[in-house]
Design an enzyme around this catalytic site. Structure first.
Site, PDB file in Angstrom:
ATOM      1  CB  CYS A  15     -27.138  47.423   3.549  1.00  0.00           C
ATOM      2  SG  CYS A  15     -27.448  46.496   2.018  1.00  0.00           S
TER       3      CYS A  15
ATOM      4  CD  GLU B 198     -25.371  54.549   4.189  1.00  0.00           C
ATOM      5  OE1 GLU B 198     -24.965  53.650   3.428  1.00  0.00           O
ATOM      6  OE2 GLU B 198     -26.394  54.417   4.884  1.00  0.00           O
TER       7      GLU B 198
ATOM      8  CG  HIS C  41     -27.840  52.032   2.086  1.00  0.00           C
ATOM      9  ND1 HIS C  41     -26.524  51.727   2.354  1.00  0.00           N
ATOM     10  CD2 HIS C  41     -28.368  50.934   1.490  1.00  0.00           C
ATOM     11  CE1 HIS C  41     -26.258  50.501   1.923  1.00  0.00           C
ATOM     12  NE2 HIS C  41     -27.364  50.002   1.393  1.00  0.00           N
TER      13      HIS C  41
END
Length: 241
Positions: free
Chosen positions: A85, A206, A204
């Protein structure tokens, strides 16, 4: 293996990235934007957020942070670097990756579980996936529209450097943007450099590394998705190969 995660003023997802690194089995090393060395890490993650408040434009100020001089040099030397991002925006600003990120085509912030098609599984960050596999990870941004000139787009496509592309099946997006959530050219969600060690993407991974906390499994209504973990296990495989 030691994987560093850089925190800038305004970074939001550094702790999530550090946790993802630990879950994958590596040592997570916090790095600060003012650091003048990388503490002998084996790979670097530039996490999401709004570094320096996105003043001027997203990532424009972060490129001048002292740590980024070291990251750029390390990336050019072959160390794996992942930009997520805002991290992707920073990689574009430092010219480690081509193109640029601008406001979403619908001019609205977007947050949803996003399916991605794996276009290139040969990078340091994607070997855990199959080519053409569809994975599902969260997407949240307002400056997520990837743009580039025609020559750059042709090079990315012709050299197989598009790593992820948005695909259908997302939920809770603006009407008319079900497949391409922010208007990115060619539906590009992530790209790599010519050597495959530097990868940037807007969604994302994560946030999708633990069972029970990732995106909903379509049709099941339960949060079991761990599709993002492959990024972090892939780089460990690349580092130990």
């Amino acid at each position: 293996m030691r994987i560093g995660v850089v925190t800038f003023p305004g970074t939001l997802d550094d702790r999530d990235a550090l946790r993802a690194v630990r879950i994958a089995g590596a040592e997570a090393v916090p790095l600060w934007h003012g650091d003048d060395d990388l503490q002998e890490v084996d790979a670097v993650v530039l996490p999401g957020g709004f570094s320096y408040g996105d003043y001027l434009r997203a990532g424009a100020i972060s490129r001048f942070a002292p740590v980024m001089e070291k990251v750029v040099d390390a990336a050019k030397g072959g160390i794996p670097v992942l930009g997520i991002c805002n991290g992707f925006q920073i990689l574009c600003e430092t010219h480690l990756l081509p193109g640029s990120m601008i406001k979403n085509a619908h001019r609205s912030f977007i947050c949803r579980d996003q399916p991605l098609r794996v276009e290139n599984n040969r990078t340091a960050w994607t070997t855990a996936y199959e080519k053409d596999q569809v994975i599902r990870i969260p997407l949240k941004n307002q400056d997520g529209q990837f743009v580039a000139d025609a020559k750059t787009l042709d090079e990315l496509e012709g050299e197989g450097r598009v790593v992820f592309r948005y695909t259908e099946g997302a939920t809770h997006g603006p009407v008319g943007f079900e497949e391409n959530p922010n208007g990115s050219w060619n539906g590009i969600a992530g790209i790599t450099n010519e050597y495959g060690n530097v990868v940037g993407l807007m969604p994302h991974p994560e946030h999708a590394v633990e069972s029970g906390f990732g995106p909903d499994e379509p049709g099941r209504g339960t949060r079991t998705g761990t599709d993002g973990l492959g990024f972090f296990t892939s780089v460990l495989t690349a580092l130990t190969a």
